[in-house]
Design an enzyme around this catalytic site. Structure first.
Site, mmCIF file in Angstrom:
data_model
loop_
_atom_site.group_PDB
_atom_site.id
_atom_site.type_symbol
_atom_site.label_atom_id
_atom_site.label_comp_id
_atom_site.label_asym_id
_atom_site.label_seq_id
_atom_site.Cartn_x
_atom_site.Cartn_y
_atom_site.Cartn_z
ATOM 1 C CD GLU A 1 -4.137 -6.055 2.095
ATOM 2 O OE1 GLU A 1 -4.947 -5.398 2.770
ATOM 3 O OE2 GLU A 1 -2.918 -5.912 2.188
ATOM 4 C CD GLU B 1 -3.045 -1.264 2.084
ATOM 5 O OE1 GLU B 1 -2.965 -0.546 3.104
ATOM 6 O OE2 GLU B 1 -4.028 -1.985 1.841
#
Ligand SMILES: *[C@@H]1O[C@H](CO)[C@@H](O)[C@H](O)[C@H]1NC(C)=O
Ligand SMILES: *[C@@H]1O[C@H](CO)[C@@H](O)[C@H](O)[C@H]1NC(C)=O
Ligand SMILES: *[C@@H]1O[C@H](CO)[C@@H](O)[C@H](O)[C@H]1NC(C)=O
Ligand SMILES: *[C@@H]1O[C@H](CO)[C@@H](O)[C@H](O)[C@H]1NC(C)=O
Ligand SMILES: *[C@@H]1O[C@H](CO)[C@@H](O)[C@H](O)[C@H]1NC(C)=O
Ligand SMILES: *[C@@H]1O[C@H](CO)[C@@H](O)[C@H](O)[C@H]1NC(C)=O
Ligand SMILES: *[C@@H]1O[C@H](CO)[C@@H](O)[C@H](O)[C@H]1NC(C)=O
Length: 410
Positions: free
Chosen positions: A333, A217
């Protein structure tokens, strides 16, 4: 997923730790667990899908970030066997564990040691003198990650390690680096300091995407998205040409769209997830980077201010971007924060992945193991779907089977 767990560091290396500490520039201490022994070929891209162990198809996977941060081999065996029994093929783990000061280790059989997963660290980044950073090859260091690779090879699981983490405080993250990491001109030197076996071995196919995610991320808030695009292009080119040409590489981002890519919210607006510049990430542009083998995106509507129904649109849009770029894309995810009641949210997304897209794989956040010696609450979260929970039948086993059974159009 951003784990907000804080803890304190102690300051000194113990005597037991010292023998396992090496400068990142020194030769590595070889793994004590055999790795690189599998006969399976490297995972490859085949059109928009992956070829794993000779089979081109769809795959399901999971996230178990904590696997390399467990200190008990039996616990690793148990959790990975459960993952394998489920039918998952791809397992995403944290390949990072960066600290600025060492965590004390097991001198004197000290029972007050930090519990798993907080005891393990891989790399010390000296915040005052970067050049004096070092790697921990010890029993609470890289030996843990090596054991995970070893077991993955035994079980035919493919690991996808993330090499670093944007968000500051979690197992290092870029708080352990300097705040402007993405602007650092010394990128190759910085990368060499990230411990990663395959960069020197290059022979170890248990990792599908190793070095996997360049970063978990990554964001560059309010930056022009070209900053992270340039960084990803530079680093991935360096990995492919210099460190490891055999493993696939992806960015590891959440998948934000930029206005220029023409994807919009349900009402046609450019809401947060479509404003690349909020977080400095442009999914479609990054997909054009030739040295990134595939794209990934994440899905957390509750954390981003979206409805759960919107999730299916987000999934279809990333599949469409993958189609246009002719690259595999993974929903890497996704989760909802309803302990033991994830099905109402996750089932529709899984149906969308299965029936409305050609996403190569999906990886739920996150796998909840059963029967470990350590308290799973120390690394589980409300997003965890536990192996011993009834909802795992549908969200785990059945979905993994459905993905593996999904027909490949030729
Ligand atoms: C970081 O580097 C400084 C200067 O070389 C040194 O004094 C300090 O002990 C180092 N810190 C750690 C945790 O190694
Ligand atoms: C045991 O570990 C704790 C926590 O790391 C530390 O504060 C304490 O000094 C250690 N005690 C001994 C006897 O090493
Ligand atoms: C971002 O940088 C690129 C290349 O320097 C430039 O063409 C573009 O206009 C910039 N975008 C914004 C929003 O500033
Ligand atoms: C990455 O950036 C550095 C510093 O700007 C540069 O020296 C290097 O050539 C670049 N590497 C690649 C592969 O583009
Ligand atoms: C976005 O839409 C505009 C207007 O329809 C079009 O000119 C442009 O080529 C599109 N851009 C992309 C990246 O598809
Ligand atoms: C490791 O886990 C096994 C199985 O859960 C347990 O029997 C054993 O006591 C654990 N070892 C340690 C040192 O905690
Ligand atoms: C699953 O195992 C945990 C302990 O690991 C236990 O607390 C929980 O009650 C079990 N759940 C079910 C549904 O059996």
């Amino acid at each position: 997923m951003r784990l907000l767990i804080f803890f304190t560091w102690c300051l000194a290396l113990s005597r037991a730790q010292e023998e396992y500490i090496r400068s990142a520039k020194d030769p590595q201490i070889p793994p004590i667990y055999p790795i690189g022994t599998t006969k399976e070929p490297f995972v490859k891209v085949d059109g928009r899908l992956f070829n794993i162990a000779g089979k081109t198809g769809y795959f399901a996977g999971t996230n178990a970030w904590w696997l390399g941060h467990l200190t008990n081999n039996t616990d690793v065996d148990t959790a990975m066997q459960q993952i394998s029994n489920t039918g998952y093929k791809i397992v995403r783990v944290w390949g990072f564990g960066d600290v600025n000061t060492p965590i004390p280790d097991n001198d004197n059989n000290n029972d007050t040691l930090l519990p798993d997963p907080r005891r393990v660290w891989f790399q010390l980044i000296n915040s005052t003198t970067q050049s004096s950073s070092y790697i921990n090859y010890g029993p609470s260091g890289l030996q843990r990650l090596d054991y995970v690779v070893h077991v993955a090879e035994r079980l035919g699981l493919k690991l996808s390690p993330a090499l670093c983490q944007q968000l500051g405080t979690d197992w290092g993250g870029f708080d352990a680096y300097d705040p402007n990491w993405f602007l650092d001109p010394d990128l190759p030197a910085r990368l060499r300091r990230v411990p990663h076996r395959s960069w020197s071995a290059g022979t170890e196919p248990a990792r599908p995407s190793s070095p996997g995610n360049l970063c978990n991320e990554p964001r560059c808030p309010l930056c022009n998205a070209t900053v992270i695009t340039d960084w990803a292009a530079n680093i991935s080119a360096y990995i492919k040409t210099t460190l490891d040409p055999d493993h696939m590489v992806t960015l590891g981002d959440e998948g934000w769209f930029a206005p220029g890519s023409n994807y919009t919210d349900v009402d046609g607006t450019m809401s947060y997830a479509y404003q690349a510049n909020d977080d400095g990430v442009d999914f479609t542009r990054n997909l054009q980077i030739s040295t990134l083998d595939y794209g990934v995106f994440h899905l957390y509507p509750n954390l981003w201010g979206y409805t759960y129904e919107w999730g299916s649109l987000w999934i279809r849009q990333h599949d469409d971007a993958g189609l246009k770029a002719n690259k595999p894309v993974i929903l890497e995810e996704y989760g909802s924060p309803f302990s033991s009641n994830h099905t109402p949210v996750l089932q529709p997304w899984m149906d969308t992945v299965l029936k409305e897209t050609r996403l190569a794989a999906d990886q739920i956040w996150q796998f909840g193991p059963a029967d470990l010696s350590v308290d799973v609450a120390l690394f589980g979260d409300e997003f965890s779907v536990y192996y011993n929970d009834t909802e795992f039948d549908v969200l785990g086993r059945r979905h993994a089977r459905d993905m593996l059974d999904k027909k490949v159009d030729v």
